[in-house]
Design a protein around this motif. Structure first.
Motif, PDB file in Angstrom:
ATOM      1  N   GLY A 173     -78.968 -45.595 -92.019  1.00  0.00           N
ATOM      2  CA  GLY A 173     -78.082 -45.342 -93.150  1.00  0.00           C
ATOM      3  C   GLY A 173     -78.001 -43.862 -93.463  1.00  0.00           C
ATOM      4  O   GLY A 173     -78.577 -43.019 -92.787  1.00  0.00           O
ATOM      5  N   GLU A 206     -71.536 -46.296 -97.375  1.00  0.00           N
ATOM      6  CA  GLU A 206     -72.201 -47.365 -96.624  1.00  0.00           C
ATOM      7  C   GLU A 206     -71.203 -48.446 -96.197  1.00  0.00           C
ATOM      8  O   GLU A 206     -71.381 -49.081 -95.157  1.00  0.00           O
ATOM      9  CB  GLU A 206     -73.329 -47.967 -97.468  1.00  0.00           C
ATOM     10  CG  GLU A 206     -74.258 -48.871 -96.712  1.00  0.00           C
ATOM     11  CD  GLU A 206     -75.005 -48.190 -95.556  1.00  0.00           C
ATOM     12  OE1 GLU A 206     -75.372 -48.906 -94.611  1.00  0.00           O
ATOM     13  OE2 GLU A 206     -75.219 -46.961 -95.595  1.00  0.00           O
ATOM     14  N   ALA A 265     -75.098 -40.449 -91.230  1.00  0.00           N
ATOM     15  CA  ALA A 265     -75.557 -41.782 -90.857  1.00  0.00           C
ATOM     16  C   ALA A 265     -75.179 -42.031 -89.400  1.00  0.00           C
ATOM     17  O   ALA A 265     -74.267 -41.396 -88.867  1.00  0.00           O
ATOM     18  CB  ALA A 265     -74.922 -42.849 -91.749  1.00  0.00           C
TER      19      ALA A 265
END
Length: 158
Positions: free
Chosen positions: A154, A88, A149
């Motif tokens: 995400g 992320e 993603a």
């Protein structure tokens, strides 16, 4: 005292086998084939050594290839786990880059992330990146799982 030519050749072959095994071990996308190598390399080494005149050299080369394969697989496992934990951060860095520069980078390497996630020792990152006119897509995968993603969402397992 210099090493005899045969010993130098055996050490060179073992070194090359180690690095080839390592490079192969970092190809986690091969999946179950990786585990086939973990079994066949020792078996082939023992069988070939049984019929060989230079058993020690052959056993050394086989052991080096096996050790390289194990080291490479451990590197792959660390990189994949790091993607799971830190993937992320890459999305955030991509979005920050766009805010700053007005476009997404051509390559992930253009990002200024101090500790690039998903990095294998020899191979570099296992995270893939594709940019288009509308945004980007990033993903990482092994033989079973694929996480993907985009600039809009995400990571999701596909």
């Amino acid at each position: 005292m210099p090493l005899p030519k045969l010993r130098r050749a055996a050490l060179a072959a073992a070194g090359a086998a180690f690095f080839c095994g390592w490079a192969l071990g970092e190809r986690g996308e091969l999946g179950y084939l990786q585990y086939v190598f973990l079994v066949t390399v020792p078996i082939a080494t023992i069988v070939l050594a049984w019929f060989s005149r230079s058993r020690v050299a052959l056993l050394l080369t086989g052991a080096a290839a096996f050790a390289g394969l194990v080291v490479g697989q451990m590197s792959w496992d660390r990189a994949f786990a790091d993607c799971m934990r830190g993937g992320e951060r890459v999305r955030i860095a991509l979005n920050d880059y766009r805010r700053t520069h007005g476009h997404y980078p051509l390559h992930l390497a253009d990002l200024t992330i101090l500790d690039e996630p998903c990095r294998c020792t020899m191979r570099g990152t296992i995270m893939h990146y594709a940019k288009n006119d509308f945004g980007y897509r990033i993903w990482f995968t092994d033989h079973v799982r694929r996480y993907e993603a985009t600039n809009m969402s995400g990571f999701v397992r596909r």
